[in-house]
Design a protein around this motif. Structure first.
Motif, short mmCIF file in Angstrom:
data_model
loop_
_atom_site.label_atom_id
_atom_site.label_comp_id
_atom_site.label_asym_id
_atom_site.label_seq_id
_atom_site.Cartn_x
_atom_site.Cartn_y
_atom_site.Cartn_z
N PRO A 130 0.83 -1.20 0.00
CA PRO A 130 0.00 0.00 0.00
C PRO A 130 0.87 1.26 0.00
O PRO A 130 2.00 1.23 0.50
CB PRO A 130 -0.80 -0.12 1.30
CG PRO A 130 0.09 -0.90 2.21
CD PRO A 130 0.82 -1.87 1.32
N MET A 131 0.37 2.32 -0.56
CA MET A 131 1.13 3.56 -0.65
C MET A 131 1.21 4.24 0.72
O MET A 131 0.19 4.46 1.37
CB MET A 131 0.45 4.51 -1.65
CG MET A 131 0.32 3.89 -3.03
SD MET A 131 -0.85 4.82 -4.06
CE MET A 131 -0.79 3.85 -5.58
N THR A 132 2.42 4.54 1.14
CA THR A 132 2.62 5.22 2.42
C THR A 132 3.39 6.52 2.20
O THR A 132 4.16 6.64 1.24
CB THR A 132 3.40 4.34 3.41
OG1 THR A 132 4.68 4.03 2.86
CG2 THR A 132 2.65 3.05 3.70
N GLU A 133 3.19 7.48 3.10
CA GLU A 133 3.74 8.81 2.91
C GLU A 133 5.26 8.85 2.90
O GLU A 133 5.85 9.82 2.40
CB GLU A 133 3.21 9.75 4.01
CG GLU A 133 1.73 10.01 3.99
CD GLU A 133 0.91 9.01 4.79
OE1 GLU A 133 -0.28 9.28 5.05
OE2 GLU A 133 1.46 7.94 5.17
N ASP A 134 5.91 7.83 3.45
CA ASP A 134 7.37 7.85 3.48
C ASP A 134 8.01 7.26 2.22
O ASP A 134 9.24 7.23 2.09
CB ASP A 134 7.90 7.12 4.72
CG ASP A 134 7.43 5.67 4.80
OD1 ASP A 134 6.66 5.23 3.92
OD2 ASP A 134 7.81 4.99 5.77
N MET A 135 7.19 6.81 1.27
CA MET A 135 7.72 6.32 0.00
C MET A 135 8.21 7.48 -0.86
O MET A 135 7.69 8.59 -0.77
CB MET A 135 6.65 5.55 -0.77
CG MET A 135 6.26 4.23 -0.14
SD MET A 135 4.89 3.45 -1.07
CE MET A 135 4.83 1.86 -0.23
N THR A 136 9.21 7.20 -1.70
CA THR A 136 9.67 8.19 -2.66
C THR A 136 8.76 8.15 -3.88
O THR A 136 8.67 7.13 -4.57
CB THR A 136 11.11 7.91 -3.09
OG1 THR A 136 11.96 7.94 -1.95
CG2 THR A 136 11.57 8.96 -4.11
N PRO A 137 8.03 9.24 -4.16
CA PRO A 137 7.12 9.23 -5.30
C PRO A 137 7.84 9.05 -6.63
O PRO A 137 8.94 9.58 -6.83
CB PRO A 137 6.46 10.62 -5.24
CG PRO A 137 6.52 10.99 -3.79
CD PRO A 137 7.86 10.46 -3.34
N ILE A 138 7.22 8.28 -7.52
CA ILE A 138 7.73 8.11 -8.89
C ILE A 138 6.54 8.20 -9.85
O ILE A 138 6.15 7.20 -10.47
CB ILE A 138 8.49 6.78 -9.07
CG1 ILE A 138 7.70 5.60 -8.45
CG2 ILE A 138 9.88 6.86 -8.48
CD1 ILE A 138 8.31 4.23 -8.77
N PRO A 139 5.94 9.38 -9.98
CA PRO A 139 4.75 9.51 -10.83
C PRO A 139 5.06 9.14 -12.27
O PRO A 139 6.15 9.42 -12.78
CB PRO A 139 4.39 10.99 -10.70
CG PRO A 139 5.65 11.67 -10.28
CD PRO A 139 6.37 10.68 -9.42
N GLU A 140 4.05 8.54 -12.93
CA GLU A 140 4.28 8.09 -14.30
C GLU A 140 3.42 8.82 -15.32
O GLU A 140 3.46 8.50 -16.51
CB GLU A 140 4.06 6.58 -14.42
CG GLU A 140 2.62 6.13 -14.22
CD GLU A 140 2.43 4.66 -14.58
OE1 GLU A 140 3.44 3.99 -14.87
OE2 GLU A 140 1.28 4.20 -14.58
N ASP A 141 2.63 9.80 -14.88
CA ASP A 141 1.86 10.59 -15.82
C ASP A 141 2.03 12.07 -15.49
O ASP A 141 2.40 12.43 -14.37
CB ASP A 141 0.37 10.20 -15.77
CG ASP A 141 -0.22 10.35 -14.38
OD1 ASP A 141 -0.40 11.49 -13.92
OD2 ASP A 141 -0.51 9.31 -13.75
N PRO A 142 1.80 12.96 -16.46
CA PRO A 142 2.03 14.39 -16.24
C PRO A 142 1.21 14.98 -15.10
O PRO A 142 1.67 15.91 -14.43
CB PRO A 142 1.65 15.02 -17.58
CG PRO A 142 1.93 13.95 -18.59
CD PRO A 142 1.54 12.67 -17.91
N TYR A 143 0.02 14.46 -14.87
CA TYR A 143 -0.77 14.94 -13.75
C TYR A 143 -0.05 14.68 -12.43
O TYR A 143 0.10 15.58 -11.59
CB TYR A 143 -2.15 14.26 -13.75
CG TYR A 143 -3.00 14.60 -12.55
CD1 TYR A 143 -3.52 15.88 -12.39
CD2 TYR A 143 -3.29 13.63 -11.58
CE1 TYR A 143 -4.31 16.19 -11.29
CE2 TYR A 143 -4.07 13.93 -10.49
CZ TYR A 143 -4.58 15.21 -10.34
OH TYR A 143 -5.36 15.52 -9.25
#
Length: 330
Positions: A130-143
């Motif tokens: 599950p996504m947790t706030e301490d993960m490093t984000p890696i967004p895959e879309d421009p939004y």
């Protein structure tokens, strides 16, 4: 004691109109800024001051800050069509990123007490569950990229200028005031609109992708209230429902409350995250867990509202910049 002045951008939209309503209930003087590109003037709660305009208009933003001396900024204005963002890249960044920077600039100069930003779990990207706030984000879309860029800018503004912020990452929010005529986003609204028009419910892929659908007040109330709790300042919170459902399961619940027989049309799968749900332990510690609305109860509430407002014509986005690989039906 002077009244609190709060700016709510996107306050004629879905989440923004509910946040504005809850801010009014808290005793705030609420100024709503919205260009009505995705919202409706009749969604703005009584008692709020409405200014028609865009966050991309930096001159207007400057004038509003000078006039109202805002204590708090609740920034919810965005074009939140995650899948479509691949095909409207310039529009996405001008609206969601540059528009946000216009607000942050003025918030710094005005020394607002707190800047509340509605981000998205789109910042996480795929494969982090599950996504947790301490993960490093890696967004895959421009939004998702634009939302994460604003998060980083808020952190930089806090470091350099002391601007306090609260970042919320909601997901798959639904409920009254949702723009059910928008065919690019918000699957529950799309399904309800299709049913009321006698059309089949369109599903991308096999329908086994999962989302945790979040009823509006479980999101809007903490967003409005967060400025009164210093523990929320300069923190990031996942917020929304805990239990994921497949799209196929969702079909059954929506049909139940619109008294319809399931009629589905499966389309080619989109290039999107298959499973998306987040951990809310941090939010539960700060905001509590009481009163969470179940999917069945929430869709019942939304369906009652949808029956009153009726079907709405799907809106075309007329400024598509790239048409290559656009999903069927768009």
């Amino acid at each position: 004691m002077s009244k609190i002045n709060s700016l709510v951008t996107g306050g004629a939209g879905f989440i923004g109109s509910h946040v504005a309503r809850h801010c009014l209930a808290l005793g705030h003087n609420v100024i709503v800024l919205d260009d009505l590109s995705g919202g409706f003037e009749d969604h703005i709660p009584a008692g709020a001051v409405f200014v028609k305009g865009s966050v991309t208009d930096h001159q207007l933003i400057s004038e509003l800050f000078a006039k109202y001396k805002f204590d708090y900024v609740y920034h919810l204005a965005a074009y939140a069509a995650e899948g479509l963002s691949h095909f409207i890249r310039r529009f996405n960044y001008e609206t969601n990123l540059i528009g946000s920077i216009n607000l942050i600039n003025e918030a710094v100069k005005a020394e607002v007490k707190c800047f509340v930003f509605t981000s998205s779990i789109a910042v996480y990207g795929p494969g982090q569950l599950p996504m947790t706030e301490d993960m490093t984000p890696i967004p895959e879309d421009p939004y998702g990229v634009s939302k994460y860029a604003v998060e980083l800018d808020l952190k930089a503004a806090h470091h350099m200028f002391g601007l306090n912020y609260v970042i919320f990452r909601p997901h798959n929010v639904y409920g009254e005031n949702q723009n059910i005529g928008d065919k690019y986003r918000n699957v529950i609204g799309i399904f309800m609109n299709q049913i009321m028009q006698g059309k089949p419910m369109t599903i991308f892929g096999d329908g086994e992708q999962t989302r945790a659908f979040s009823y509006i007040d479980d999101v809007a109330i903490p967003i409005a209230n967060c400025v009164n709790n210093p523990k929320t300042y300069n923190e990031v919170f996942n917020i929304g429902a805990d239990k994921p459902y497949t799209i196929n399961e969702l079909v059954g619940v929506v049909c139940k409350h619109l008294n319809a027989q399931p009629n589905t049309k499966y389309l080619q799968a989109r290039k999107e995250v298959v499973h998306a749900y987040s951990d809310h332990a941090k939010a539960h510690r700060i905001f509590g867990t009481n009163g969470a609305v179940s999917l069945d109860e929430g869709i019942k509430k939304m369906a009652s509202w949808a029956k009153v407002v009726g079907a709405r014509k799907s809106q075309e986005f007329n400024n598509v910049e790239i048409r290559k690989n656009m999903p069927e039906g768009w």
